[in-house]
Motif scaffolding. Sequence first.
Motif, PDB file in Angstrom:
ATOM      1  N   ASN A 291       0.835  -1.202   0.000  1.00  0.00           N
ATOM      2  CA  ASN A 291       0.000   0.000   0.000  1.00  0.00           C
ATOM      3  C   ASN A 291       0.874   1.260   0.000  1.00  0.00           C
ATOM      4  OD1 ASN A 291      -1.883   2.062   0.470  1.00  0.00           O
ATOM      5  ND2 ASN A 291      -3.058   0.838   1.926  1.00  0.00           N
ATOM      6  N   PHE A 292       0.736   2.083  -1.053  1.00  0.00           N
ATOM      7  CA  PHE A 292       1.583   3.266  -1.194  1.00  0.00           C
ATOM      8  C   PHE A 292       1.300   4.324  -0.131  1.00  0.00           C
ATOM      9  CE2 PHE A 292      -2.258   4.645  -3.269  1.00  0.00           C
ATOM     10  CZ  PHE A 292      -2.300   6.019  -3.084  1.00  0.00           C
ATOM     11  N   LEU A 293       0.167   4.210   0.567  1.00  0.00           N
ATOM     12  CA  LEU A 293      -0.158   5.168   1.623  1.00  0.00           C
ATOM     13  C   LEU A 293       0.702   4.953   2.868  1.00  0.00           C
ATOM     14  CD1 LEU A 293      -4.066   5.185   1.420  1.00  0.00           C
ATOM     15  CD2 LEU A 293      -2.494   6.943   0.582  1.00  0.00           C
ATOM     16  N   GLY A 294       1.378   3.804   2.935  1.00  0.00           N
ATOM     17  CA  GLY A 294       2.152   3.491   4.124  1.00  0.00           C
ATOM     18  C   GLY A 294       1.257   2.939   5.221  1.00  0.00           C
ATOM     19  N   PRO A 295       1.815   2.614   6.382  1.00  0.00           N
ATOM     20  CA  PRO A 295       1.021   2.039   7.470  1.00  0.00           C
ATOM     21  C   PRO A 295      -0.058   3.000   7.961  1.00  0.00           C
ATOM     22  CG  PRO A 295       3.380   1.760   7.854  1.00  0.00           C
ATOM     23  CD  PRO A 295       3.240   2.712   6.712  1.00  0.00           C
ATOM     24  N   PRO A 296      -1.143   2.469   8.527  1.00  0.00           N
ATOM     25  CA  PRO A 296      -2.180   3.341   9.104  1.00  0.00           C
ATOM     26  C   PRO A 296      -1.582   4.219  10.212  1.00  0.00           C
ATOM     27  CG  PRO A 296      -2.945   1.070   8.962  1.00  0.00           C
ATOM     28  CD  PRO A 296      -1.486   1.048   8.650  1.00  0.00           C
ATOM     29  N   PRO A 297      -1.983   5.476  10.282  1.00  0.00           N
ATOM     30  CA  PRO A 297      -1.474   6.357  11.341  1.00  0.00           C
ATOM     31  C   PRO A 297      -1.666   5.764  12.737  1.00  0.00           C
ATOM     32  CG  PRO A 297      -2.655   7.634   9.705  1.00  0.00           C
ATOM     33  CD  PRO A 297      -2.866   6.203   9.350  1.00  0.00           C
ATOM     34  N   ALA A 298      -2.796   5.109  12.961  1.00  0.00           N
ATOM     35  CA  ALA A 298      -3.058   4.510  14.272  1.00  0.00           C
ATOM     36  C   ALA A 298      -2.050   3.411  14.585  1.00  0.00           C
ATOM     37  CB  ALA A 298      -4.480   3.941  14.317  1.00  0.00           C
ATOM     38  N   ALA A 299      -1.627   2.679  13.555  1.00  0.00           N
ATOM     39  CA  ALA A 299      -0.652   1.613  13.754  1.00  0.00           C
ATOM     40  C   ALA A 299       0.715   2.187  14.109  1.00  0.00           C
ATOM     41  CB  ALA A 299      -0.554   0.743  12.504  1.00  0.00           C
ATOM     42  N   MET A 300       1.091   3.253  13.442  1.00  0.00           N
ATOM     43  CA  MET A 300       2.382   3.879  13.736  1.00  0.00           C
ATOM     44  C   MET A 300       2.415   4.435  15.153  1.00  0.00           C
ATOM     45  SD  MET A 300       4.185   3.198  11.202  1.00  0.00           S
ATOM     46  CE  MET A 300       5.609   4.180  11.663  1.00  0.00           C
ATOM     47  N   SER A 301       1.304   5.008  15.569  1.00  0.00           N
ATOM     48  CA  SER A 301       1.217   5.513  16.940  1.00  0.00           C
ATOM     49  C   SER A 301       1.325   4.371  17.946  1.00  0.00           C
ATOM     50  CB  SER A 301      -0.111   6.262  17.128  1.00  0.00           C
ATOM     51  OG  SER A 301      -0.255   6.719  18.464  1.00  0.00           O
ATOM     52  N   ALA A 302       0.693   3.251  17.636  1.00  0.00           N
ATOM     53  CA  ALA A 302       0.738   2.087  18.522  1.00  0.00           C
ATOM     54  C   ALA A 302       2.148   1.518  18.613  1.00  0.00           C
ATOM     55  CB  ALA A 302      -0.233   1.016  18.018  1.00  0.00           C
ATOM     56  N   VAL A 303       2.898   1.542  17.509  1.00  0.00           N
ATOM     57  CA  VAL A 303       4.277   1.059  17.512  1.00  0.00           C
ATOM     58  C   VAL A 303       5.142   1.902  18.443  1.00  0.00           C
ATOM     59  CG1 VAL A 303       6.371   0.895  16.101  1.00  0.00           C
ATOM     60  CG2 VAL A 303       4.221  -0.045  15.247  1.00  0.00           C
TER      61      VAL A 303
ATOM     62  N   ALA B 240       6.004  -7.592  20.143  1.00  0.00           N
ATOM     63  CA  ALA B 240       5.159  -6.568  20.772  1.00  0.00           C
ATOM     64  C   ALA B 240       4.735  -5.483  19.788  1.00  0.00           C
ATOM     65  CB  ALA B 240       5.901  -5.941  21.958  1.00  0.00           C
ATOM     66  N   PHE B 241       5.607  -5.129  18.853  1.00  0.00           N
ATOM     67  CA  PHE B 241       5.274  -4.088  17.882  1.00  0.00           C
ATOM     68  C   PHE B 241       4.182  -4.569  16.914  1.00  0.00           C
ATOM     69  CE2 PHE B 241       9.693  -3.127  19.071  1.00  0.00           C
ATOM     70  CZ  PHE B 241       9.529  -1.828  19.541  1.00  0.00           C
ATOM     71  N   ALA B 242       4.315  -5.814  16.452  1.00  0.00           N
ATOM     72  CA  ALA B 242       3.317  -6.365  15.541  1.00  0.00           C
ATOM     73  C   ALA B 242       1.965  -6.518  16.228  1.00  0.00           C
ATOM     74  CB  ALA B 242       3.785  -7.710  14.999  1.00  0.00           C
ATOM     75  N   LEU B 243       1.980  -6.927  17.492  1.00  0.00           N
ATOM     76  CA  LEU B 243       0.732  -7.048  18.247  1.00  0.00           C
ATOM     77  C   LEU B 243       0.012  -5.712  18.327  1.00  0.00           C
ATOM     78  CD1 LEU B 243       1.781  -9.336  21.255  1.00  0.00           C
ATOM     79  CD2 LEU B 243       0.293  -9.950  19.352  1.00  0.00           C
ATOM     80  N   ALA B 244       0.748  -4.676  18.674  1.00  0.00           N
ATOM     81  CA  ALA B 244       0.142  -3.350  18.834  1.00  0.00           C
ATOM     82  C   ALA B 244      -0.316  -2.792  17.494  1.00  0.00           C
ATOM     83  CB  ALA B 244       1.148  -2.407  19.496  1.00  0.00           C
ATOM     84  N   ALA B 245       0.541  -2.892  16.477  1.00  0.00           N
ATOM     85  CA  ALA B 245       0.207  -2.329  15.166  1.00  0.00           C
ATOM     86  C   ALA B 245      -0.951  -3.062  14.508  1.00  0.00           C
ATOM     87  CB  ALA B 245       1.437  -2.380  14.260  1.00  0.00           C
ATOM     88  N   GLY B 246      -0.982  -4.386  14.647  1.00  0.00           N
ATOM     89  CA  GLY B 246      -2.052  -5.162  14.022  1.00  0.00           C
ATOM     90  C   GLY B 246      -3.418  -4.797  14.558  1.00  0.00           C
ATOM     91  N   GLU B 247      -3.529  -4.690  15.883  1.00  0.00           N
ATOM     92  CA  GLU B 247      -4.818  -4.358  16.481  1.00  0.00           C
ATOM     93  C   GLU B 247      -5.260  -2.957  16.077  1.00  0.00           C
ATOM     94  OE1 GLU B 247      -6.944  -4.216  20.904  1.00  0.00           O
ATOM     95  OE2 GLU B 247      -4.879  -4.930  20.700  1.00  0.00           O
TER      96      GLU B 247
END
Length: 344
Positions: free
Chosen positions: A20-32, A232-239
């Motif tokens: 996805n050219f938009l990059g990760p969801p903003p919420a996921a980046m914040s969770a990371v 831990a990063f994948a858990l947070a970002a995925g949710e």
Amino acid sequence: AEQLYGIPKEEILDFSASINFLGPPPAAMSAVKTAAGEVAHYPEEDPARLTVAVAIHLGVFPDEVALGNGSIEIIYWLAAVLRPRRVLIVEPTFTEYRRACEAAGAVCDSHWLHGEEGFALDAGRINPEGYDLVFICNPNNPTGYLVPLDEMISLWKRCRDAGAGLVVDEAFIDFSGGEESVLSWGVSEGLYVARSFTKFFALAGLRLGCLAAPEDFVARLKACMPPWNINAFALAAGEAAIGDLKYMARTWREVVSLREELYKNLEAVPGIEPLPSEANFLLCRVEGAGAAWLAERLGRIGILIRDCRSFPGLGDSYMRVAVRSERENYQLVTAIKKLMVDGD
């Protein structure tokens, strides 16, 4: 590519990876960023919260979901647990299905798709008799063809009657809106559906994927998989990612529009024939010097495409390009047109 062409990676346009050219969801980046405070601790061994969130996203029960370190881990463990003797793979497609099954001791045959038919799949032609597993990617990588839901259900029923399991890799299904997912009919015996967070949610570096399958098989699979396989990063970002509905809506809207525009613009380039796609990429037939030549010349100016020689059944006559922003797509088409018309 940075080393090969001597171009800083920040200046390279990457159309070779279908992310996805938009990059990760903003919420996921914040969770990371928040999860960084947890790196001194073990992640959950059996991550219940993310499992429940994924189950809701897929429309299945939590006991029917197994999480993996990317969907590729799921595919390898699936083959290792089932240990099929004979496997049928719809090709050309992602080559790791064959590697995973052969590593488990299976003999793999191919059901070939044909370029003169646009690599479209008539699922009714697949004969599952004599096979333990049938693998299909839907939408297919690298062709982008999406098998309609009714055909997929018919194929699953024929596999069931023949005593064969059906593995459906839906890594790109979210780009089509998800309505054609075979999970629309729920989880069924002998049906194994892999999904990925790599493509749609652009979380390739975090490695997160899942399998939806009958509860008893999920229990067998999880009993064999190593503990703490989701960091831990994948858990947070995925949710966070699957809860970001605005991001998902924007992705659907923009990818469809940009894909259609890119298709039309590539179609107008002499020697380039794009194929219809329901994913975030286009497979294109390349005339003349070939895809490898084109990829090398584009690489020199900092544009990466995927020549498809590594996909059995395609060779040097095909390239795959991801859908990116309007400006980046314009740069790609302009560069390809110049090379195809003017040469080196």
